[in-house]
Design an enzyme around this catalytic site. Sequence first.
Site, PDB file in Angstrom:
ATOM      1  CD  GLU A 173       1.542 -10.324   6.470  1.00 15.24           C
ATOM      2  OE1 GLU A 173       2.683  -9.930   6.718  1.00 15.24           O
ATOM      3  OE2 GLU A 173       1.283 -11.106   5.545  1.00 15.24           O
ATOM      4  CE  LYS A 226       1.858  -8.493   3.314  1.00 16.80           C
ATOM      5  NZ  LYS A 226       3.180  -8.352   2.730  1.00 16.80           N
TER       6      LYS A 226
HETATM    7  P1  13P Z   1       2.673 -13.384   0.011  1.00 18.74           P
HETATM    8  O1  13P Z   1       2.097 -12.294  -0.847  1.00 18.74           O
HETATM    9  O2  13P Z   1       3.529 -14.353  -0.748  1.00 18.74           O
HETATM   10  O3  13P Z   1       1.648 -14.028   0.882  1.00 18.74           O
HETATM   11  O4  13P Z   1       3.703 -12.679   0.983  1.00 18.74           O
HETATM   12  C1  13P Z   1       3.335 -11.528   1.609  1.00 18.74           C
HETATM   13  C2  13P Z   1       3.992 -11.408   2.910  1.00 18.74           C
HETATM   14  O5  13P Z   1       4.693 -10.460   3.151  1.00 18.74           O
HETATM   15  C3  13P Z   1       3.764 -12.457   3.911  1.00 18.74           C
HETATM   16  O6  13P Z   1       4.194 -12.004   5.165  1.00 18.74           O
END
Ligand code: 13P
Length: 335
Positions: A177, A219
């Site tokens: 991510e 992600k």
């Molecule tokens: P949000 O969808 O609230 O941005 O959170 C996703 C997430 O896992 C952030 O690390």
Amino acid sequence: MNIQALINTAKMLVADDKGLLAMDESNPTCNKRFARLGIPQTVDARRAYRELLITTPNLGVCISGAILYDETIRQTTSKGIPFVQAVIDAGIIPGVKVDAGAKDMAGHPSEKVTEGLDGLRERLKEYAQMGLRFAKWRAVIVIEEGLPSRACIEANAHALARYAALCQEAGLVPIVEPEILMDGEHTLAQCLAVTEQVLHTVFDQLHTQGVALEGMLLKPNMVLPGLSCSRQQNAEEVAEATVRCFLRAVPAAVPGIVFLSGGQSAELATARLNAMNMRFKSCAPWALSFSYGRALQQPAMAIWSGQIANVKAAQQALLHRAQCNRAACRGEYSE
Ligand code: 13P
């Protein structure tokens, strides 16, 4: 390392137009959201809230995986069932956030680097023994005058790749991510350029570290104008810019792209995902799905507000958002 098992898990997480529920807020983040709604910031309130989420009837019809927090996986539901088991019982694959948070980066004011590599191999071994099947690590990038710096992009990409390699060694699917934040006045074009650069760097590092792309998920943020930018493009324009960027930078071997919501409203996060799938589902090489935290949870948390009497209504709100987002994965969402 059993690559085939990793590939199967990664594919299952994006099969059937389902997506992920991110419910892995750290204690400080969860407490901040509770405080805004007047909910007590206690271990038990967090436990009760996570139980509400995970025991939502039929959640597994729309949600393939749930990202949990370390505190949660060591708790049990009010019926005494360990959370990991409760998630499995709901037909959902359990995962866990394993990074130790984004910390101020030395010599780079305003920038962060995510920590948590020390001791990670041992922690991942324990998580795998507890039945967790995937993990998440979040890097944070800001767009400001002259930022992000190359130092910040490279340090975060390197850490993401080392984390991903350790996950695969332990038999966990890494969710990678890199989040470019929405805050700021930057344009959609600037977000596109930065996102493309960050993704190229991340995939270069993943390759260097020998990560099997077939056994991971990405992600990312969507390609969006900054929150304070005067020109806010519509869902179709966002979809077009986002997929164009990913076609350039994300190898086709990656089975799925599961977007974060990053502070978008629940409705916008769904509408933009829907626009992507309406136009690109038939030709994109990867599944385009969701791994939302706030965009799935926010309405439910507000309805719950810490009151037992509101649990059912809160669960209905969560299920509704999950259904909307599954429809968006098919390009069939209508408001
Ligand atoms: P949000 O969808 O609230 O941005 O959170 C996703 C997430 O896992 C952030 O690390």
